[in-house]
Write an enzyme that holds these catalytic residues in place. Structure first.
Site, short mmCIF file in Angstrom:
data_model
loop_
_atom_site.label_atom_id
_atom_site.label_comp_id
_atom_site.label_asym_id
_atom_site.label_seq_id
_atom_site.Cartn_x
_atom_site.Cartn_y
_atom_site.Cartn_z
N THR A 42 38.13 28.06 23.84
CA THR A 42 37.47 26.95 23.14
C THR A 42 36.33 27.57 22.34
OG1 THR A 42 37.93 25.66 25.11
CG2 THR A 42 36.46 24.65 23.50
N LYS A 83 40.42 32.47 34.74
CA LYS A 83 41.00 32.02 36.01
C LYS A 83 42.15 32.97 36.43
CE LYS A 83 42.22 27.47 37.82
NZ LYS A 83 43.43 27.63 38.54
N ASN A 110 38.98 37.24 40.14
CA ASN A 110 39.46 37.45 41.51
C ASN A 110 40.98 37.44 41.54
OD1 ASN A 110 37.43 37.92 43.38
ND2 ASN A 110 36.87 35.76 43.51
N SER A 136 31.36 41.08 42.43
CA SER A 136 30.81 40.15 43.40
C SER A 136 29.31 39.96 43.23
CB SER A 136 31.08 40.63 44.82
OG SER A 136 30.43 39.77 45.73
N GLY A 138 28.13 36.40 42.61
CA GLY A 138 27.88 35.08 42.06
C GLY A 138 27.13 35.17 40.74
N LYS A 191 38.05 44.15 46.83
CA LYS A 191 37.31 42.89 46.61
C LYS A 191 37.86 41.79 47.51
CE LYS A 191 34.54 39.85 44.63
NZ LYS A 191 34.99 38.54 44.89
N HIS A 194 36.46 42.29 50.84
CA HIS A 194 35.06 41.82 50.76
C HIS A 194 35.02 40.30 50.98
CE1 HIS A 194 31.97 39.70 48.46
NE2 HIS A 194 31.15 40.70 48.75
N ASN A 195 35.90 39.60 50.30
CA ASN A 195 35.89 38.14 50.41
C ASN A 195 36.32 37.69 51.81
OD1 ASN A 195 35.25 38.24 47.69
ND2 ASN A 195 36.46 36.44 47.21
N GLU A 198 33.47 38.12 53.87
CA GLU A 198 32.52 37.04 53.50
C GLU A 198 32.86 35.76 54.28
OE1 GLU A 198 32.02 36.40 49.15
OE2 GLU A 198 32.65 34.34 49.54
N HIS A 482 66.61 42.90 73.68
CA HIS A 482 65.84 43.60 72.63
C HIS A 482 65.39 44.99 73.06
CE1 HIS A 482 65.94 40.23 69.95
NE2 HIS A 482 65.48 39.43 70.90
N SER A 509 69.73 45.59 68.09
CA SER A 509 69.17 46.76 67.42
C SER A 509 67.67 46.79 67.66
CB SER A 509 69.47 46.69 65.93
OG SER A 509 68.90 45.53 65.42
C1 6PG Z 1 31.74 36.86 45.28
C2 6PG Z 1 32.47 35.69 45.90
C3 6PG Z 1 33.31 34.97 44.92
C4 6PG Z 1 34.16 33.86 45.54
C5 6PG Z 1 33.38 32.68 45.95
C6 6PG Z 1 34.20 31.47 46.36
O1 6PG Z 1 31.99 37.95 45.77
O2 6PG Z 1 30.93 36.67 44.38
O3 6PG Z 1 33.32 36.19 46.90
O4 6PG Z 1 34.15 35.92 44.33
O5 6PG Z 1 35.07 33.44 44.63
O6 6PG Z 1 32.51 33.02 46.97
O7 6PG Z 1 35.17 31.75 47.30
P1 6PG Z 1 35.86 30.57 48.13
O8 6PG Z 1 35.97 29.40 47.21
O9 6PG Z 1 37.21 31.06 48.53
O10 6PG Z 1 34.95 30.27 49.27
#
Ligand code: 6PG
Length: 513
Positions: A42, A83, A110, A136, A138, A191, A194-195, A198, A482, A509
């Site tokens: 856009t 996305k 992601n 990562s 935010g 990553k 990492h999530n 998290e 088995h 098997s």
């Molecule tokens: C990061 C976060 C980010 C993630 C959100 C939401 O590292 O900055 O992991 O990448 O997308 O925290 O994740 P959920 O919606 O699955 O909780």
């Protein structure tokens, strides 16, 4: 165009996708002296951004991919922040016709690591380079220094290294939280882990909160104090810090905002992918799995409301430790303080289990996908900028680097499991009594602690030289022939017993999933 004007329009990197993460990364790059050309599907968003947030900067707007590409220095570096899923593939196909051999496409979203591996192959087959990178931290991280986990075409790394490391978070002075992770989908895999971690960390904090809230009847202000205290010790981390601040936040009427938020958790899928990968590779990451399932249970709000009226259990209040049971004597305050310390220890020990499991999964993935992951380096990348950033990760780095964990004699050994590191198994030993007390008390009081208890169950399983799987193997052999191995025979020899006297001698098997 004059020579000067032409030089001016030579941008260092392009970024597509002007949502908040994209905008902040662009401003961060600009702060570090890079010229960024930006594009968004856009196109009015491009004009808005240039006229507002990017006003007075060197950022250049483009209204088409063609125009954007024309403004780039060679080899061209084009970063997508869109996305995950089909939009990434569509965009790649729109960009490619404008590129020349050796140009680099970067995906900073992601994305699922297998998609990234496929895209690396696809782009390389056409003569381009591809980087799939975890970013990562935010909005704030993107603006002031995220943790960046790049993987993909190794020959692309020297071209993106300076810019990525410049904009990333720094720890210990000027060490960047960004290093090359590995080939194909390695960056996005790390990553994803990492999530997953998290998700686990967040669930552990929620369980600690739940016991304090329902078992001890502590209010948000009191819990705010506890988290503020915890943030000064070994739990010092971004997630404990924001929990502290969330608990202090009041709604317009002066009451804690947290108490007004509906208890149904959302999720975008990276936690689920971590669990799916663990199933694929046969690695128990029980804590992350419980964290994902706990979000699923939380989402069943209507069912839970109905069930809460029918399914009975013990009262959650822990007698003698709550204000309401009339116990404000010094002795009881001491007891309560000790119990809150036990909650801390349960959280801390469970967190060690969660990271140990996450690292087990990365190790298995490295073997499966032929990556040479630098485990200490990954801990370093996660030390700053990202959502799981913490003091604790410094200790994990030390453990994997072997600086503190091994005697000189064994210094060259790779650490098999975080739990075997001297520092961490010492910490678990120290926290074990409190951890067991919390899991036992929560069970007796009907307070759900899925992550604390699965961590403890895993710990007890992992430290067992013998598990009841002998009986399980007998059951499998009984109903399905088995076969089983015997403790008095070499490994790899399989036996079948006719358990009932009317079964056959034919065994099924022997394969392992
Ligand atoms: C990061 C976060 C980010 C993630 C959100 C939401 O590292 O900055 O992991 O990448 O997308 O925290 O994740 P959920 O919606 O699955 O909780």
């Amino acid at each position: 165009m004059t020579q000067q004007a032409e030089t001016k329009s030579q941008a260092d990197i392009a970024l597509i996708g002007l949502a908040v993460m994209g905008q902040n990364l662009i401003l961060n790059m600009n702060d570090h002296g890079y010229t960024v050309v930006v594009f968004n599907r856009t196109t009015s968003k491009v004009d808005d951004f240039i006229a507002n947030e990017a006003k007075g900067t060197n950022i250049i707007g483009a209204h088409s991919i063609e125009e954007m590409v024309a403004k780039l220095k060679r080899p061209r570096k084009i970063m997508m922040l869109v996305k995950a899923g089909a939009p990434v593939d569509e965009l790649i196909d729109q960009i490619i016709p404008h590129l020349e051999k050796g140009d680099i496409i970067i995906d900073g979203g992601n994305s699922f690591f297998e998609d990234t591996a496929r895209r690396v192959k696809y782009c390389e087959s056409k003569g381009f380079l591809y980087v799939g990178t975890g970013v990562s931290g935010g909005e704030e991280g993107a603006r002031h220094g995220p943790s960046i986990m790049p993987g993909g075409s190794p020959t692309a790394w020297p071209f993106v290294k300076d810019i990525f490391q410049a904009i990333s978070a720094k720890v210990d002075g000027d060490t960047p939280c960004c290093e090359w992770v590995g080939e194909n989908g390695a960056g996005h895999y790390v990553k994803m882990i990492h999530n997953g971690i998290e998700y686990g960390d967040m669930q552990l904090i929620c369980e600690a909160y739940n016991i304090m809230k329902n078992g001890l009847e502590m209010d948000a202000d009191e819990m705010h104090q506890v988290f503020a205290e915890w943030n000064k010790g070994e739990l010092d981390s971004y997630l404990i810090e924001i929990t502290r601040d969330i608990l202090a936040k009041k709604d317009d009427d002066g009451l804690p905002l947290v108490d007004k938020i509906l208890d149904t958790a959302g999720q975008k899928g990276t936690g689920k992918w971590t669990v799916l990968s663990s199933q694929e590779l046969g690695i128990p990451i029980t804590l992350i799995a419980e964290a994902v399932y706990s979000r699923c249970v939380s989402a069943l709000k209507d069912e839970r409301m109905k069930a809460s009226k029918k399914l009975k259990g013990p009262r959650a209040l822990i007698a003698g430790l709550t204000g309401k049971s009339g116990v404000n004597s010094q002795k009881n305050l001491e007891k309560k303080k000790k119990f809150v310390q036990d909650i801390h220890d349960a959280l801390y020990a469970s967190k060690i289990i969660s990271y140990a499991q996450g690292y087990m999964l990365m190790r298995a993935a490295a073997k499966e996908y032929d990556w040479k992951l630098n485990y200490g380096g990954i801990a370093l990348m996660w030390r700053g900028g990202c959502i799981i950033r913490s003091r604790f990760l410094g200790k994990i780095k030390e453990a994997f680097d072997g600086s503190k964990s091994f005697s000189k004699k064994s210094a060259k050994h790779e650490l098999d499991n975080l739990l075997l590191d001297d520092y961490f198994h010492g910490e678990i030993k120290r926290c074990q009594k409190g951890w067991r007390n919390i899991v036992a008390t929560a069970a007796k009081k009907g307070i759900p602690v899925p992550a604390f208890s699965t961590a403890l169950a895993f710990y007890d399983q992992y430290r067992s030289a013998v598990l009841p799987a002998n009986l399980l193997q007998a059951q499998r052999d009984y109903f399905g022939a088995h076969t089983y191995e015997r403790i008095d025979k070499p490994r790899g020899e399989f036996f079948h017993t006719d358990w009932t006297g009317h079964g056959g001698d034919t065994s099924s098997s022997t394969y392992n999933a």
